[in-house]
Each structure stands twice: as structure tokens, then as C-alpha cells.
Write a protein that holds these residues in place. Structure first.
Motif, PDB file in Angstrom:
ATOM      1  N   LEU A 145       0.824  -1.216   0.000  1.00  0.00           N
ATOM      2  CA  LEU A 145       0.000   0.000   0.000  1.00  0.00           C
ATOM      3  C   LEU A 145       0.856   1.264   0.000  1.00  0.00           C
ATOM      4  N   GLN A 146       1.957   1.245   0.746  1.00  0.00           N
ATOM      5  CA  GLN A 146       2.825   2.424   0.764  1.00  0.00           C
ATOM      6  C   GLN A 146       3.448   2.670  -0.612  1.00  0.00           C
ATOM      7  N   ARG A 147       3.723   1.598  -1.327  1.00  0.00           N
ATOM      8  CA  ARG A 147       4.227   1.761  -2.702  1.00  0.00           C
ATOM      9  C   ARG A 147       3.164   2.378  -3.599  1.00  0.00           C
ATOM     10  N   VAL A 148       1.916   1.934  -3.402  1.00  0.00           N
ATOM     11  CA  VAL A 148       0.815   2.481  -4.206  1.00  0.00           C
ATOM     12  C   VAL A 148       0.637   3.967  -3.913  1.00  0.00           C
ATOM     13  N   ILE A 149       0.655   4.331  -2.633  1.00  0.00           N
ATOM     14  CA  ILE A 149       0.476   5.739  -2.258  1.00  0.00           C
ATOM     15  C   ILE A 149       1.661   6.572  -2.724  1.00  0.00           C
ATOM     16  N   LYS A 150       2.859   6.018  -2.644  1.00  0.00           N
ATOM     17  CA  LYS A 150       4.036   6.734  -3.143  1.00  0.00           C
ATOM     18  C   LYS A 150       3.890   7.017  -4.633  1.00  0.00           C
ATOM     19  N   ARG A 151       3.416   6.023  -5.364  1.00  0.00           N
ATOM     20  CA  ARG A 151       3.210   6.200  -6.790  1.00  0.00           C
ATOM     21  C   ARG A 151       2.107   7.221  -7.062  1.00  0.00           C
ATOM     22  N   LEU A 152       1.061   7.197  -6.242  1.00  0.00           N
ATOM     23  CA  LEU A 152      -0.032   8.152  -6.411  1.00  0.00           C
ATOM     24  C   LEU A 152       0.475   9.575  -6.181  1.00  0.00           C
ATOM     25  N   ARG A 153       1.272   9.776  -5.128  1.00  0.00           N
ATOM     26  CA  ARG A 153       1.839  11.106  -4.884  1.00  0.00           C
ATOM     27  C   ARG A 153       2.711  11.550  -6.054  1.00  0.00           C
ATOM     28  N   THR A 154       3.508  10.621  -6.579  1.00  0.00           N
ATOM     29  CA  THR A 154       4.372  10.951  -7.707  1.00  0.00           C
ATOM     30  C   THR A 154       3.551  11.338  -8.926  1.00  0.00           C
ATOM     31  N   ASP A 155       2.486  10.582  -9.175  1.00  0.00           N
ATOM     32  CA  ASP A 155       1.629  10.875 -10.331  1.00  0.00           C
ATOM     33  C   ASP A 155       0.983  12.248 -10.196  1.00  0.00           C
ATOM     34  N   VAL A 156       0.519  12.568  -8.979  1.00  0.00           N
ATOM     35  CA  VAL A 156      -0.109  13.874  -8.768  1.00  0.00           C
ATOM     36  C   VAL A 156       0.910  14.991  -8.926  1.00  0.00           C
ATOM     37  N   GLU A 157       2.096  14.804  -8.352  1.00  0.00           N
ATOM     38  CA  GLU A 157       3.145  15.830  -8.481  1.00  0.00           C
ATOM     39  C   GLU A 157       3.533  16.023  -9.940  1.00  0.00           C
ATOM     40  N   THR A 158       3.707  14.923 -10.670  1.00  0.00           N
ATOM     41  CA  THR A 158       4.046  15.014 -12.088  1.00  0.00           C
ATOM     42  C   THR A 158       2.922  15.680 -12.871  1.00  0.00           C
ATOM     43  N   LYS A 159       1.685  15.334 -12.519  1.00  0.00           N
ATOM     44  CA  LYS A 159       0.537  15.909 -13.208  1.00  0.00           C
ATOM     45  C   LYS A 159       0.479  17.420 -13.006  1.00  0.00           C
ATOM     46  N   ILE A 160       0.756  17.858 -11.785  1.00  0.00           N
ATOM     47  CA  ILE A 160       0.692  19.290 -11.490  1.00  0.00           C
ATOM     48  C   ILE A 160       1.649  20.070 -12.380  1.00  0.00           C
ATOM     49  N   HIS A 161       2.823  19.490 -12.655  1.00  0.00           N
ATOM     50  CA  HIS A 161       3.789  20.174 -13.510  1.00  0.00           C
ATOM     51  C   HIS A 161       3.352  20.171 -14.977  1.00  0.00           C
ATOM     52  N   ARG A 162       2.386  19.321 -15.324  1.00  0.00           N
ATOM     53  CA  ARG A 162       1.895  19.284 -16.703  1.00  0.00           C
ATOM     54  C   ARG A 162       0.609  20.084 -16.889  1.00  0.00           C
ATOM     55  N   LEU A 163       0.096  20.622 -15.780  1.00  0.00           N
ATOM     56  CA  LEU A 163      -1.144  21.385 -15.874  1.00  0.00           C
ATOM     57  C   LEU A 163      -0.852  22.796 -16.387  1.00  0.00           C
ATOM     58  N   PRO A 164      -1.749  23.341 -17.178  1.00  0.00           N
ATOM     59  CA  PRO A 164      -1.538  24.701 -17.690  1.00  0.00           C
ATOM     60  C   PRO A 164      -1.793  25.735 -16.609  1.00  0.00           C
ATOM     61  N   LEU A 165      -1.316  26.937 -16.846  1.00  0.00           N
ATOM     62  CA  LEU A 165      -1.537  28.034 -15.909  1.00  0.00           C
ATOM     63  C   LEU A 165      -3.027  28.290 -15.713  1.00  0.00           C
ATOM     64  N   ARG A 166      -3.809  27.982 -16.732  1.00  0.00           N
ATOM     65  CA  ARG A 166      -5.264  28.174 -16.663  1.00  0.00           C
ATOM     66  C   ARG A 166      -5.863  27.412 -15.478  1.00  0.00           C
ATOM     67  N   TYR A 167      -5.345  26.219 -15.201  1.00  0.00           N
ATOM     68  CA  TYR A 167      -5.878  25.412 -14.106  1.00  0.00           C
ATOM     69  C   TYR A 167      -5.678  26.111 -12.769  1.00  0.00           C
ATOM     70  N   PHE A 168      -4.482  26.654 -12.541  1.00  0.00           N
ATOM     71  CA  PHE A 168      -4.185  27.296 -11.266  1.00  0.00           C
ATOM     72  C   PHE A 168      -4.874  28.652 -11.145  1.00  0.00           C
ATOM     73  N   ASP A 169      -5.197  29.258 -12.284  1.00  0.00           N
ATOM     74  CA  ASP A 169      -5.970  30.497 -12.255  1.00  0.00           C
ATOM     75  C   ASP A 169      -7.407  30.244 -11.818  1.00  0.00           C
ATOM     76  N   SER A 170      -7.900  29.039 -12.032  1.00  0.00           N
ATOM     77  CA  SER A 170      -9.304  28.731 -11.761  1.00  0.00           C
ATOM     78  C   SER A 170      -9.502  27.873 -10.520  1.00  0.00           C
ATOM     79  N   HIS A 171      -8.426  27.592  -9.773  1.00  0.00           N
ATOM     80  CA  HIS A 171      -8.537  26.810  -8.547  1.00  0.00           C
ATOM     81  C   HIS A 171      -7.758  27.502  -7.429  1.00  0.00           C
ATOM     82  N   LYS A 172      -8.339  27.557  -6.265  1.00  0.00           N
ATOM     83  CA  LYS A 172      -7.653  28.160  -5.137  1.00  0.00           C
ATOM     84  C   LYS A 172      -6.452  27.305  -4.735  1.00  0.00           C
ATOM     85  N   ARG A 173      -5.366  28.000  -4.412  1.00  0.00           N
ATOM     86  CA  ARG A 173      -4.134  27.296  -4.088  1.00  0.00           C
ATOM     87  C   ARG A 173      -4.308  26.389  -2.864  1.00  0.00           C
ATOM     88  N   GLY A 174      -5.042  26.884  -1.846  1.00  0.00           N
ATOM     89  CA  GLY A 174      -5.247  26.073  -0.651  1.00  0.00           C
ATOM     90  C   GLY A 174      -5.990  24.787  -0.940  1.00  0.00           C
TER      91      GLY A 174
END
Length: 644
Positions: A145-174
């Protein structure tokens, strides 16, 4: 700046939330890479459950040995078992005769404690073995399970770097931070606390059901009646509580966003005396979170008591029917005792499953919020055959460029101009004219709708974003420094920079002037908020960072707007050195800072209404002349105030 036709705000609808079933399936699919470990977990879980299930039946033998011994000692030792049974029937005690006939008794012989001891030792071994196997399967499952969660965190972090500026303009940082931290942690805890127990509970139910059917199909039928009732109760309650769990984690994200905003701007909150209003908004958000959490936990909390109630009814029914079966000689006392124990173990997993419903629902609600990030539209892919400019002169050309944040709200239409190598291009205009949007298009933070933007003769869409941004540098109005030393912050612009080049960038940008007054010089660690250096010193560090990156195109967005007059002179000198031999785009409200610009673009409503040098635009007596006159009037008013 305020963007006309800008991206939708935080309240805009995003990706539609998935239903419970698809979310669970998607979450379980993330376990597939760990199927080898999970197979081992399943084997150990089966072995542990088998030992646990066998123990009550074997323990029933000890009960039979004790009961047979007690009954046997009360019988006449001169008679055989058959004679005792015949005598009981002759005296009209047929029920007792049936019971003795079904028992393994020897008249006159008491309890065989040696045999009882051996049975108890065997049961103890079974329970110890089951506990060890359960611990091993839990340990291995935790690794998986810890491997799965580690991979999930990595996927989310990688995804965030692939998101356009438009996404962060339309979502609160918090809210985004809450998804990346709180929601992932909640998924991790939910899986850890439910998956293992769920597997063991299901296996236990199947194993115990098999043993009950083997002992007495009639009693097993009575016990099984609990299952459909439990499923119906759990399903009804789960459907009612799931929306509240979704609301709970949505409100958690909203509350985090509100706290993050209030904490980041706490100086302004105090300066404008808005503490009470900020506290009121917080309490309102906190109350909404409380209500959603209370409803979710209260409704889902009904599951376990309801299943326990059904289990107690089941227990009473088995005790009554089992007693009658012992009295009739159909079952032995040990078998009924084992069956009662099985019935308790049978309802216990169902109760545990019921108690895990709220954890599972909470975890799935968090998983949905994480999947919304993973499913968000990404930046367009880089070209499969990217083109790299053969020169590094910094020539930028806009050809009939059109762009809008929302299709129905036009912003930039048919924009064309050329920034020649080494030129300083100033962009002026009222707030909302599209100045910052223009430089965002140069950096490809947003992709244009039509037309083209070229850098050194190559369309920026034919280049990789990494290539484009390696040739551009930005110094923004809002300085950004991370928690590290001043040296590290400067070197952020060029990870392979030498110590000499870092020092040279610091000298040219006047960082060297103030850094020696700090206790640790260049090794001074900037704290989390950068409060140990002034606003002007922060700006000089960001200029040094851009200088070290050695870009061909430089973008200065209100770089001097938040510093004092003396520091402004230093910043202007630093930016002048930084602009040397580079194409630069300068956004400024203070027209005094751009008088020497090679080209001034005057923007209104996303269009260039005038362009030329300062003298040419003043002579034209158009939009730039009005801006200049307005600025002069403001300066005169300021001077009059100081004189007064």
C-alpha cells in the motif's frame, strides 16, 4: 492584474465527480502493479483464517470431553452405555436417552483431563499460528500500500507540472494543496485500515459459513439470514452518507484555501482591520465543514449498531434452536458451543465491514478529488519533431495573434508587432488591457487561438516549452524566493552555474551591496516568508537569478512597483545591466521608467492602439499622451502633498 475575459474563478464547475463504484474500481486498479505482493498477502490471509476457523470446532471437542466425563461419572459403572440408554427409555426419559446415546460416554468414567489438555494445546497452537500469519500479511500489505500511495503522490506531483496556468488560475491554491496532502493521506489511511480487514472479514465469513454448514445446515440457514439484512442496511445507509463525505472533503479544501489566503496576507488583514471579518468567514467555513463531517459520520455510524443488533437477534435464535437440537440428541453440546462461537465470529466480520463503511466512503471521496486533478486537461504536448532556433538573438514577432480566455469574451485580436534583437519593448496601458497576458503568450503559459509568435524565426509552438523557456527570463512584481540560502536562490536560474558566475550575477544586480551586511553573507538562509530581507532586496535577488540564467529574451513585469525610491534606482540600474544585449519586454505603470524604450506598445482592451518611441507618442497626443498626462498629474499631487 484583472483580466477581461479571464479564466473562470474558483467557483466554476470542474470535472464532474465520479460515482462511488467507478471510483472504487479505479482506486483498486492502482493496486495491480503490486499484485505479486498482494497475492502473497492473500495466501497468508487464507492460512490465517483457516487456522482461526478450525479452532472453535476443535475447542468443541474439549467441551464434549468435559461434558461426556461429567455425564459418564453420574451413570452406574456396572452398566454398559446401551443398558443405561435402555433404562432411561423404559423409565420414560426418552429425550435424555437420545442425548446419552449420541454422546461418547463410558458409565462411571470421569473427565479425561489428559485428552482435554492436548486439545487445548492444539487450539493454542492454532491461535498463535493464526496471529503470526496475520501479522506477516499485514506487514506485507503495508509495504504494497505504501508503494501504491508513493506512486499516487508521484503521479499527482508530475501531473501538477503538466497542468496549464489556466488550471491554477481557476482553482484556489489552498484547495489544490489540500488535495495533494490531506486527501492523499486520507486515501492512504483508509486503504490501510480497510483493505486488510476487508479481505480477512470476507474470507472469515466464507470459512465460517463452510464450517457451520458442515456442523448443521439448519443452524447455518438461521445464521445466513443475517447476511442479506446486513447488506440491505449497509447499502441504504451508505447511499445516504456518501454525498456528505464528498461535501466534507470539499469543505476541507475550501477551509484550507481560506486559511492559506488569510495567513499569507495576514499583514494586510491587520492593516485594514479585517480580523473580525476574516474570523467570521473562517467560522462560517468551519461550521459548514462541521455540519458536513457530522452528518457523514453520524449517518455512516448507524451501520455498526444496526448490524450488531441483527447479530444479537441471530445469536438468540441459534441458542434456542441449538439447545433444542442438543436435547434431541441431534447435535452434541460441543458442536452447539462451536456453532455459537462461529455465529459470533460470523457476525463480527459483518460488523467490522459495517464499521469500515465510513472510512471507505471517506477515502473514496478523497480519491475522487485526487482523480479530478489527474483527469484535468494538460498542457498541449510538445511537437514530435521540435525545431530549435539556430541563433540566439532574441527576435520576437507577433503575427496577427488572437487569444481569449473564454470563447464568448474576446481579449486579443489581430495583434502584430516585432521586437528586434536587443530592443527594449515597453508595454503600457490601463489595468485589464492585456499586458501580462501578452507576456504569458510569449512564454507559452497559454496557447494562442490563431496567428503565430516566433522566436528567432521559429514558431514557439514548433519548439519544446523547455527550449523556449530556457531562452527567456522573467522578473515579476511578486518576488518568489524559496526557503534556502541567498546563493541557492540566485543559482536557481542556472543549476550548473559556477561560484564565479553566481558572484558576478550578484555584483551586477547589486545583491553584493547588501549581502555582506547579513550575518552569514551568501549563506544567509531566507526564511519561509522571506521576512529577513526587504522587498527591494528580494527583487534584486530575483534579478540576479535572471541574470545568471542568461536569457535571450527578458520579461520585466512591474519589477519596481513595490520598492522605495532609493532601491528603485538600484533595481533600475540592475535591470538596465540585465537588459543589455537582450530583447526585453517591460511592463510598467510608471512611465518614467520606460522613456528610453526602443518601442512602446500602448494596449487597450487587448489591442495595440499605438506604438512608437516616447517622443513620437507624446507628439501624437493620443492614448499614450493621456496616460503620460495622468501620470504627471499624479506626481504633482504627490509633490503637493509632501510640500504641505
Amino acid at each position: 492584474m484583472t483580466r477581461p475575459g479571464g479564466p473562470p474563478g474558483p467557483g466554476a464547475p470542474g470535472t464532474k465527480a465520479m460515482s462511488f463504484g467507478p471510483s472504487v474500481k479505479r482506486l483498486l486498479r492502482r493496486l495491480l502493479p503490486q499484485r505479486m505482493l498482494l497475492s502473497v498477502v492473500l495466501v497468508f490471509a487464507v492460512a490465517s483464517v483457516v487456522l482461526t476457523v478450525l479452532a472453535p470446532n476443535i475447542l468443541g471437542r474439549a467441551t464434549n470431553l468435559i461434558f461426556d466425563g461429567i455425564v459418564g461419572r453420574s451413570l452406574d459403572p456396572s452398566l454398559s452405555k446401551e443398558q443405561v440408554v435402555d433404562g432411561l427409555r423404559a423409565s420414560g426419559e426418552g429425550t435424555r436417552a437420545d442425548m446419552v446415546s449420541s454422546m461418547d460416554v463410558v458409565p462411571g468414567r470421569g473427565v479425561d483431563f489428559d485428552a482435554v489438555g492436548k486439545v487445548l494445546v492444539l487450539v493454542l497452537i492454532l491461535y498463535i499460528g493464526s496471529a503470526l500469519l496475520s501479522w506477516v500479511q499485514g506487514y506485507i500489505l503495508n509495504i504494497a500500500l505504501q508503494r501504491v500511495i508513493k506512486r499516487l503522490r508521484t503521479d499527482v506531483e508530475t501531473k501538477i507540472h503538466r497542468l496549464p496556468l489556466r488550471y491554477f488560475d481557476s482553482h484556489k491554491r489552498g484547495d489544490v494543496l489540500s488535495r495533494v496532502t490531506n486527501d492523499i493521506d486520507n486515501v492512504s489511511q483508509s486503504l490501510q485500515q480497510t483493505l486488510s480487514q476487508l479481505v480477512v472479514s470476507v474470507l472469515t465469513v466464507l470459512g465460517i459459513l463452510g464450517m457451520m454448514l458442515w456442523i448443521s445446515p439448519l443452524l447455518a440457514l438461521v445464521a445466513i439470514l443475517t447476511v442479506p439484512l446486513s447488506i440491505v442496511v449497509t447499502t441504504i445507509i451508505a447511499k445516504r452518507s456518501q454525498p456528505h463525505f464528498i461535501a466534507q472533503w470539499k469543505q476541507t479544501g475550501a477551509l484550507n484555501a481560506q486559511v492559506e489566503e488569510a495567513y499569507t496576507g495576514h499583514e494586510l488583514v491587520k492593516a485594514y482591520g479585517r480580523q473580525h471579518e476574516t474570523a467570521r468567514v473562517f467560522h462560517e467555513s468551519n461550521e459548514e465543514l462541521y455540519q458536513a463531517s457530522f452528518r457523514a459520520q453520524f449517518i455512516s455510524g448507524i451501520v455498526m449498531p444496526a448490524i450488531m443488533f441483527l447479530g444479537n437477534l441471530n445469536y438468540v435464535a441459534i441458542a434456542v434452536v441449538g439447545g433444542l437440537r442438543v436435547a434431541s440428541g441431534t447435535l452434541s453440546l460441543g458442536e452447539v458451543q462451536a456453532f455459537i462461537q462461529y455465529s459470533r465470529q460470523f457476525t463480527q466480520p459483518l460488523t467490522q465491514i459495517g464499521s469500515m463503511v465510513n472510512l471507505l466512503q471517506s477515502g473514496v471521496a478523497s480519491a475522487e478529488r485526487i482523480f479530478e486533478i489527474l483527469d484535468a486537461e494538460e498542457e498541449g504536448a510538445d511537437p514530435s519533431a521540435p525545431v530549435t532556433p539556430t541563433t540566439r538573438s532574441g527576435r520576437v514577432e507577433f503575427r496577427d495573434v488572437s487569444f481569449r480566455y473564454e470563447p464568448e469574451r474576446p481579449l486579443i485580436d489581430g495583434l502584430s508587432f516585432v521586437a528586434e534583437p536587443g530592443q527594449m519593448v515597453a508595454i503600457v496601458g490601463p489595468t485589464g488591457a492585456g499586458k501580462t497576458t501578452l507576456v504569458n503568450l510569449v512564454m507559452r503559459f497559454y496557447d494562442i487561438d490563431s496567428g503565430s509568435i516566433t522566436l528567432d524565426g521559429v514558431d514557439t509552438r514548433d519548439m519544446t516549452r523547455a527550449t523556449l523557456r530556457s531562452r527567456t527570463g522573467m522578473v515579476l512584481q511578486d518576488t518568489w524566493l524559496f526557503g534556502g540560502s541567498i546563493r541557492d536562490n540566485i543559482a536557481y536560474g542556472n543549476s550548473g552555474a559556477t561560484e564565479e558566475s553566481i558572484m558576478e550575477a550578484a555584483r551586477v544586480s547589486y545583491v553584493d551591496r547588501f549581502v555582506h551586511s547579513l550575518p552569514d553573507g551568501y549563506d544567509t538562509v531566507i526564511d519561509e516568508e522571506g521576512s529577513n530581507v526587504s522587498a527591494g532586496e528580494k527583487q534584486l535577488i530575483t534579478i540576479a537569478r535572471a541574470f545568471l540564467a542568461d536569457p535571450a529574451v527578458l520579461i520585466l513585469d512591474e519589477a519596481t512597483s513595490s520598492v522605495d525610491t532609493r532601491t528603485e534606482l538600484l533595481v533600475q540600474k540592475a535591470t538596465a545591466a540585465l537588459r543589455s544585449d537582450r530583447t526585453s519586454f517591460v511592463i510598467a505603470h510608471r512611465l518614467s521608467t520606460i522613456r528610453d524604450a526602443d518601442l512602446i506598445l500602448v494596449m487597450e482592451n487587448g489591442s495595440i492602439v499605438e506604438k512608437g518611441t516616447h517622443d513620437e507618442l507624446i507628439a501624437a497626443r493620443g492614448a499614450y499622451h493621456r496616460l503620460s498626462a495622468s501620470g504627471l498629474q499624479e506626481q504633482q499631487l504627490a509633490s503637493g502633498s509632501m510640500g504641505a
